[in-house]
Design an enzyme around this catalytic site. Structure first.
Site, PDB file in Angstrom:
ATOM      1  N   CYS A  67       0.836  -1.199   0.000  1.00  0.00           N
ATOM      2  CA  CYS A  67       0.000   0.000   0.000  1.00  0.00           C
ATOM      3  C   CYS A  67       0.877   1.258   0.000  1.00  0.00           C
ATOM      4  O   CYS A  67       1.557   1.526  -0.972  1.00  0.00           O
ATOM      5  CB  CYS A  67      -0.982  -0.028   1.161  1.00  0.00           C
ATOM      6  N   HIS A 118      -3.770  -5.345   1.020  1.00  0.00           N
ATOM      7  CA  HIS A 118      -3.564  -5.720   2.417  1.00  0.00           C
ATOM      8  C   HIS A 118      -4.003  -7.164   2.640  1.00  0.00           C
ATOM      9  O   HIS A 118      -4.880  -7.672   1.942  1.00  0.00           O
ATOM     10  CB  HIS A 118      -4.371  -4.808   3.346  1.00  0.00           C
TER      11      HIS A 118
END
Length: 500
Positions: A335, A441
């Site tokens: 991310c 994630h």
């Protein structure tokens, strides 16, 4: 609706874990139960099935209660961006960023109404509610406009159990001090005490229990042992372990270092690696803290990417990353960490940095640039890791939460890591360059995906491949088995007004 609220003598006393425990206990008793936290301050997020964002702790507690997580369980999520400002997520959607003072003055009425709406909505579908407080109920400078402890207990009209962490010391003072500072109308709502994180022979604390009950007039309804490996995610960065030594033969351990960013988000991406048999895991803030050259360096997510980049540069990471990579260390970004690996960060609207038209050169490990957009991507994902030559297809699942859009240099466009069910591609997967990047994630959560990625690194370092460990069938039932014997569950049900 019947219920209970767990409040703490301080932060990090274990309220989130105990709330999950209570959710599963009530479900085992046949009671339709829902978790709730009015306002959560954490950069650890959970994506609901309908693509909305809540605190990860409430998502975990929903799993324990065997219900689908929803925004009604956590109507307000505050995500710190720096020492003063936080992004406000209301009913799962980003509203704006506020300073603490502006939030209290400008957003209080909106927040309180959201809490009332959520409680009313949940009451229509559930029989019992388990409410988690935040911090301490006696933060005296905040009591006039608090929305996380006794105000919520009063709104829901539920009794309170006070949780105290004996591991940090001062348990008698923290309990007595908290109760003495509570106004009488709030003090009368407290119906019991739980001592958490106890180590050793519980009989040695019998006199302590007696003292607490005599001096407070309240029953101690649990003395819960310290659980080091319960398998349930931590709520916030207080759960980040400073150092995790690998098990087994240290000479064969896969050494992983993780940069502990100032506004780290969704660090639960890393937690699953702790229990890998041959993994040595170290958290570091500065390059000089590395105790050995790692095989893999992970740059995790961060709520404030440009701010983190500037601090990382100040701490010497720009030079260190280039040298580590040159020396054969794999670099992986997740991310915000994926964004940091690229050439440039561009923030035209100031949504990340707070300053419009900000631009910052990043670490230039991969040929990408990231542009921060006003609309946030919040979505669950299922896909497969794009196989290397003669490699099997491996399923992967997780979620995305980010503001930026990352553009890849065409020469690397074929090196995506994942293809999702809708055909979209994500990340970068270039073993010959020893780089991995992704917006996904939970990429390590599934055993097959974790083995696939880590074994590529193991083999490149001359280590043996690993089959990994199978997760426990149900961590919440396991939690009940370990902790219920240390609770007076019948007394707690009586406090909640539930029939025995």
């Amino acid at each position: 609706m019947k219920g209970i609220m767990l409040q703490g003598t301080s932060s990090d006393v274990g309220k989130s874990l105990i709330a999950a425990l209570f959710c599963r206990l009530l479900v085992q008793d046949g009671i339709k139960t829902v978790p709730f936290k009015s306002q959560n301050m954490s950069n650890n997020s959970y994506v609901t099935a309908d693509g909305l964002e809540i605190g990860r702790a409430q998502g975990v507690q929903a799993e324990a209660a065997r219900v689908e997580a929803s925004v009604w369980m956590n109507p307000i999520l505050l995500k710190p961006q720096n020492d003063r400002d936080a992004e406000v997520v209301l009913f799962g959607k980003r509203v704006d960023s506020f300073s603490g003072m502006a939030y209290r003055s400008d957003f209080y009425k909106t927040a309180k109404k959201a809490i009332e709406t959520s409680l009313n909505t949940l009451e229509e579908s559930f029989e019992a509610i388990v409410i988690e407080g935040a911090g301490s109920p006696v933060e005296m400078n905040l009591l006039d406009r608090e929305l996380v402890n006794m105000t919520v207990a009063e709104m829901a009209d539920v009794p309170v159990l006070l949780v105290s962490d004996i591991e940090r010391g001062g348990v008698f003072a923290s309990i007595s001090g908290t109760l003495s500072l509570l106004p009488e109308k709030d003090r009368s709502r407290v119906k019991g005490i739980i001592i958490n994180k106890f180590r050793g022979d519980k009989a040695l604390f019998d006199d302590g229990v007696k003292w607490i009950e005599e001096h407070t007039g309240l029953p101690v309804v649990g003395v819960l042992p310290k659980l080091s490996h319960h398998g349930i995610e931590q709520e916030d960065s207080l759960g980040v372990k400073a150092l995790k030594a690998g098990r087994g033969d240290p000479s064969k351990a896969l050494k992983i270092a993780v940069i502990n960013l100032p506004y780290i988000s969704n660090f639960t991406d890393i937690e699953v690696l702790v229990d890998e048999e041959d993994v040595s895991l170290q958290w570091v803030r500065r390059p000089e803290e590395l105790t050995a050259q790692p095989d893999l360096l992970i740059i995790p997510g961060t709520k404030s990417v440009i701010h983190s980049l500037k601090q990382l540069k100040q701490n010497g990471w720009q030079k260190a990353l280039k040298q580590l990579h040159k020396d054969g260390v794999w670099i992986m970004g997740i991310c915000g960490g994926f964004q940091l690996m690229g050439k440039e960060l561009i923030d035209p609207h100031g949504v990340d940095s707070g300053i419009a038209h900000s631009r910052e050169n990043a670490f230039n490990l991969i040929p990408t640039k990231t542009i921060f957009e006003q609309n946030k991507t919040v979505i669950r994902r299922i896909g497969v890791i794009l196989p290397l030559e003669k490699q099997p297809v491996v399923r992967v699942s997780g979620y995305e939460i980010h503001l930026g859009k990352t553009l890849m240099d065409p020469s690397f466009s074929s090196r995506a890591l994942i293809v999702f069910e809708n055909g979209e591609k994500d990340g970068i997967w270039a073993p010959e360059h020893r780089v991995i990047g992704t917006y996904l994630h939970d990429i390590f959560r599934e055993k097959e995906a974790r083995n696939y990625l880590l074994n590529e690194i193991r083999v490149s370092k001359g280590l043996n491949s690993s089959m990994g460990e199978d997760p426990k069938e149900d961590v919440y039932d396991d939690l009940v088995e370990k902790l219920k014997p240390h609770l007076d569950w019948e007394k707690i049900r009586e406090i909640m007004g539930l029939p025995l």
